[in-house]
Motif scaffolding. Structure first.
Motif, PDB file in Angstrom:
ATOM      1  N   ARG A 191      45.980  41.212  79.766  1.00  0.00           N
ATOM      2  CA  ARG A 191      46.331  40.168  80.728  1.00  0.00           C
ATOM      3  C   ARG A 191      45.962  40.596  82.147  1.00  0.00           C
ATOM      4  O   ARG A 191      45.494  39.791  82.945  1.00  0.00           O
ATOM      5  CB  ARG A 191      47.839  39.869  80.670  1.00  0.00           C
ATOM      6  N   LEU A 192      46.176  41.889  82.449  1.00  0.00           N
ATOM      7  CA  LEU A 192      45.803  42.395  83.776  1.00  0.00           C
ATOM      8  C   LEU A 192      44.298  42.323  83.972  1.00  0.00           C
ATOM      9  O   LEU A 192      43.811  41.944  85.034  1.00  0.00           O
ATOM     10  CB  LEU A 192      46.257  43.849  83.941  1.00  0.00           C
ATOM     11  N   GLY A 193      43.547  42.702  82.917  1.00  0.00           N
ATOM     12  CA  GLY A 193      42.085  42.641  82.998  1.00  0.00           C
ATOM     13  C   GLY A 193      41.623  41.221  83.267  1.00  0.00           C
ATOM     14  O   GLY A 193      40.692  40.988  84.050  1.00  0.00           O
ATOM     15  N   ILE A 194      42.290  40.260  82.627  1.00  0.00           N
ATOM     16  CA  ILE A 194      41.935  38.854  82.831  1.00  0.00           C
ATOM     17  C   ILE A 194      42.324  38.425  84.248  1.00  0.00           C
ATOM     18  O   ILE A 194      41.568  37.751  84.939  1.00  0.00           O
ATOM     19  CB  ILE A 194      42.618  37.971  81.771  1.00  0.00           C
ATOM     20  N   ALA A 195      43.500  38.867  84.695  1.00  0.00           N
ATOM     21  CA  ALA A 195      43.944  38.516  86.042  1.00  0.00           C
ATOM     22  C   ALA A 195      42.963  39.046  87.083  1.00  0.00           C
ATOM     23  O   ALA A 195      42.611  38.347  88.036  1.00  0.00           O
ATOM     24  CB  ALA A 195      45.342  39.089  86.305  1.00  0.00           C
ATOM     25  N   ARG A 196      42.485  40.264  86.872  1.00  0.00           N
ATOM     26  CA  ARG A 196      41.546  40.829  87.838  1.00  0.00           C
ATOM     27  C   ARG A 196      40.259  40.009  87.887  1.00  0.00           C
ATOM     28  O   ARG A 196      39.704  39.754  88.952  1.00  0.00           O
ATOM     29  CB  ARG A 196      41.231  42.286  87.480  1.00  0.00           C
ATOM     30  N   ALA A 197      39.798  39.592  86.703  1.00  0.00           N
ATOM     31  CA  ALA A 197      38.586  38.784  86.675  1.00  0.00           C
ATOM     32  C   ALA A 197      38.798  37.435  87.363  1.00  0.00           C
ATOM     33  O   ALA A 197      37.877  36.847  87.896  1.00  0.00           O
ATOM     34  CB  ALA A 197      38.138  38.568  85.229  1.00  0.00           C
ATOM     35  N   LEU A 198      40.043  36.966  87.347  1.00  0.00           N
ATOM     36  CA  LEU A 198      40.354  35.654  87.926  1.00  0.00           C
ATOM     37  C   LEU A 198      40.529  35.689  89.436  1.00  0.00           C
ATOM     38  O   LEU A 198      40.499  34.654  90.093  1.00  0.00           O
ATOM     39  CB  LEU A 198      41.661  35.132  87.332  1.00  0.00           C
ATOM     40  N   MET A 199      40.776  36.876  89.992  1.00  0.00           N
ATOM     41  CA  MET A 199      41.194  36.977  91.394  1.00  0.00           C
ATOM     42  C   MET A 199      40.231  36.274  92.343  1.00  0.00           C
ATOM     43  O   MET A 199      40.648  35.697  93.342  1.00  0.00           O
ATOM     44  CB  MET A 199      41.345  38.449  91.790  1.00  0.00           C
ATOM     45  N   LEU A 200      38.936  36.319  92.062  1.00  0.00           N
ATOM     46  CA  LEU A 200      37.969  35.698  92.964  1.00  0.00           C
ATOM     47  C   LEU A 200      37.700  34.256  92.589  1.00  0.00           C
ATOM     48  O   LEU A 200      36.815  33.626  93.145  1.00  0.00           O
ATOM     49  CB  LEU A 200      36.668  36.505  92.958  1.00  0.00           C
ATOM     50  N   ARG A 201      38.481  33.731  91.635  1.00  0.00           N
ATOM     51  CA  ARG A 201      38.300  32.365  91.142  1.00  0.00           C
ATOM     52  C   ARG A 201      36.821  32.104  90.835  1.00  0.00           C
ATOM     53  O   ARG A 201      36.182  31.259  91.458  1.00  0.00           O
ATOM     54  CB  ARG A 201      38.809  31.353  92.176  1.00  0.00           C
TER      55      ARG A 201
END
Lengths: 352, 358
Positions: A191-201
């Protein structure tokens, strides 16, 4: 190294900021990602004093596909088929030998240096091994803020706010910000890995085996999460996986790779109902189903042997050495990539 | 009588209990599955049966009552294993990293857990053998595979030189490796993953063991290769009457190969049944949850999955209630009111709410 030191080239003033609204920039149903004839060849070098190139590993050898905005393309194949290299080459994490990649009208393959680096905010990646891809000495706040810092987005407070929002989207509480990767379970790390990928939208996320390192009950959680996030953030996914059931569940369109080439591509429903390429048929028949009744009657096509070396692929059709239906023509002529039915492409001489 | 009868097996590493009273049996010519997610104790169970766990100080003794009188430390741990709280209290006394193994694992009437290391060594590889998950790290990288096979043949069957080589080649041939004479001289890195797994199986079956334990034998392999290996194992069971203990997390593999299944959660069997029975009428909510978590090729596309919430870290101690209760959708007051028992004979489950769930 402190996070500050990793971004010495970032100018203080930004002219273009990553799109934080979350909406995809292109209208629906037009291709967001277009890949044409992409090739990645790795040189094989021999010699100690004088290095000579004695051949090439043709990891990806002419793969073309397009993904509609908001869609999910699933790329399946076994280890060594080149699916990961393809995903990395799309993001320019691997330098393509030939071919073109266009994302939302921009030619990714033509970008260089600073422009390429800035462009990366539009395309992100989720990796297979969540522990290996998170810096063990960074806490969650640092991990999630890092991409924003690199791209010079927001003040410290804004970055933190965005981190909290993103954590909420992936189903983690705000309280985890101060914790470190080792304190989480495998599913939480992913989930953290996905969140990091999402940070820049980003517009495009390449998910390389996003669930294969997780336990079954956690796999389902992460797959459902990817589904929800796609709707929430208008994401386009390229999902790379070896598990056909996972790919079928996540994707609208599926491509099957064998030894550096696509052998079949169709809507996910069609390809599983009516596979046309012998390799796809064999792959599908090899997946064990969690149902003893189905298992007792299931017809299996057991392929002989292993994947041939991609440094020296078979002549003609690359699958012919393992294909139960191979004939003479398969060794002589490479099958063309043809449309066997509307939206159903296959590279095989025969209509099976 | 079953070939292997495991009764009330308990394994603790210091303060933490990995296997908490597991019982099952394996008949000749049958495949029994141990299913569960990481940390459920399935691999530790197999290692305990094979005698491959590092021994702690509270090692099982032949006559526990006498031992209790003679060695107070051992008796402390003996009691400890049946009461997790006491394990926590005395855990520090065991050798660091060592395992305290309790219970019985009767192989053809002999309790394997009470054998001396030397006696166990004589049996391991001959009467019972094991295939591991990762074929690369299970093979010696600097020894040709031929030598790794003949080593077993020499030790247990007394074959030497040419005779041993010939036998090794025929074993490789039997597990489906083409050109076996050439392969004998090769090193593990020269083989593909599927071939390495075949070599491991060849080593395991070299002495025609009566029991084969396969710990996630296909997890590291691609699906087409997985299909080949499963066929090979099935063939062994059918033609040789080998008993196979299959340890896996993949319910697809279970459905395809197993005759009976034990589902493990947090060190205990939560459901055990003949394979068709288990899939037709899963009773424990954990089994139901596992089946609901798997995307299937034969169901309508894009059907939402129903995952189990939380993770295996959300657990309570079995003696306080059902360890699965914190993740269970059907949880009710009786679930956290003392130890749930395993009910039923052929199709057994460990759920006090089973009637309501069904």
């Amino acid at each position: 190294m402190s996070p500050e030191q990793t971004e010495p080239h970032v100018p203080a003033q930004r002219t273009e900021e990553p799109d934080l609204s979350g909406a995809a920039t292109t209208p629906a149903a037009s291709p967001l990602l277009e890949v044409e004839d992409l090739k990645v060849h790795f040189p094989i070098r021999r010699g100690i004093v004088v290095e000579r190139t004695v051949g090439h590993v043709q990891a990806v050898d002419g793969v073309g596909l397009s993904i509609d905005a908001g869609g999910t393309y699933g790329l399946v194949g076994e280890s060594g088929c080149g699916k990961t290299t393809f995903g990395r080459a799309v993001l320019r994490l691997e330098e393509p030998t030939a071919g073109r990649v266009r994302l939302g009208g921009d030619e990714v393959t033509a970008l260089k240096g600073e422009r390429l680096r800035r462009f990366r905010s539009k395309m992100q990646m989720v990796f297979q091994d969540p522990l290996g891809s998170l810096n063990p000495r960074h806490n969650v706040d640092m991990l999630l803020s890092e991409p924003l810092k690199v791209h010079g987005v927001g003040s410290k407070a804004e970055r933190r706010k965005l981190a909290v929002e993103t954590l909420d989207a992936v189903g983690l509480p705000k309280s985890v910000l101060e914790r470190f990767p080792h304190e989480f379970s495998g599913g939480q790390r992913q989930r953290l890995g996905i969140a990091r990928a999402l940070m820049l939208r980003p517009d495009l996320i390449v998910c390389d085996e996003p669930v294969s390192a997780l336990d079954v009950s956690i796999q389902a959680q992460v797959m459902n999460l990817l589904d929800e996030l796609q709707d929430e953030f208008g994401l386009t996914y390229l999902v790379i996986a070896h598990d056909l059931a996972v790919v079928r569940h996540l994707s609208d369109r599926v491509g099957v790779m064998y030894l550096g080439k696509l052998v079949e591509e169709a809507d996910s429903e069609t390809i599983y109902e009516n596979p046309r390429h012998p390799y796809t048929k064999a792959l599908l028949s090899a997946v064990p189903q969690p149902d003893p009744e189905v298992e007792a009657t299931r017809e299996r096509i057991i392929l002989k042997g292993d994947l041939p070396s991609p440094a020296n692929p078979p002549s003609g059709c690359r699958f012919r050495t393992r294909c139960p239906w191979a004939e003479d023509i398969c060794a002589e002529v490479e099958p063309e990539w043809r449309e066997a039915a509307s939206g159903h492409k296959v590279a095989c001489h025969f209509d099976l | 009588m079953a070939l292997l009868e495991v009764e009330d097996l308990r394994v603790a590493f210091g303060a933490s209990t990995a296997v908490d009273g597991v019982s099952f049996s394996v008949d000749e010519g049958k495949v029994v599955g141990l299913v569960g997610e990481s940390g459920c104790g399935k691999s530790v169970t197999s290692l305990a049966i094979m005698g491959l766990l590092p021994k702690g100080r509270g090692r099982r003794t032949r006559e526990p009552v006498q031992a209790a009188a003679a060695e107070p430390v051992d008796s402390g741990l003996k009691v400890a294993a049946s009461a997790p709280q006491a394990v926590a209290a005395s855990g520090g006394r065991g050798r660091r990293g060592g395992a305290d193994v309790q219970g019985r694992a009767a192989f053809d009437g002999t309790d394997l857990l009470s054998l001396s290391p030397a006696a166990m060594r004589r049996r391991r590889g001959k009467d019972l053998a094991m295939v591991f998950q990762d074929p690369l790290s299970s093979l010696n990288p600097v020894v040709p595979i031929g030598r790794q096979i003949t080593e077993v043949l020499e030790r247990h069957r007394g074959l030497k030189g040419d005779k041993a080589s010939k036998e090794a080649a025929s074993l490789l041939d039997r597990v489906g490796i083409p050109d076996p004479l050439r392969r004998l001289k090769e090193y593990p890195h020269q083989l593909s993953g599927g071939m390495r797994q075949r070599v491991l199986i060849a080593i395991a079956v070299a002495c025609a063991p009566r029991l084969l334990i396969a710990d996630e034998p296909t997890t590291a392999l691609d699906v087409t290769i997985q299909a080949q290996i499963l066929e090979l194992l099935k063939d062994l069971v059918e033609t040789e009457g080998t008993a196979l203990l299959m340890i896996t997390h993949d319910l697809g593999v279970v459905a395809g190969i197993c005759d009976e299944v034990n589902v493990l959660y947090s060190g205990r069997v939560v459901e055990s049944a003949p394979v068709r029975e288990l899939f037709r009428k899963p009773t424990h909510p954990y089994t139901v949850g596992l089946l609901g978590s798997i995307p299937r090729l034969d169901l309508p596309i894009h059907e939402p999955l129903t995952p189990i919430r939380g993770s295996i870290a959300d657990v309570i101690r079995w003696r306080d209630g059902c360890a699965f209760a914190p993740r269970c959708d059907k949880v009710a007051a009786p679930c956290v009111d003392g130890e749930p028992a395993l009910v039923g004979a052929v199709h057994a489950h460990r759920c006090v709410m089973a009637e309501e769930v069904a």
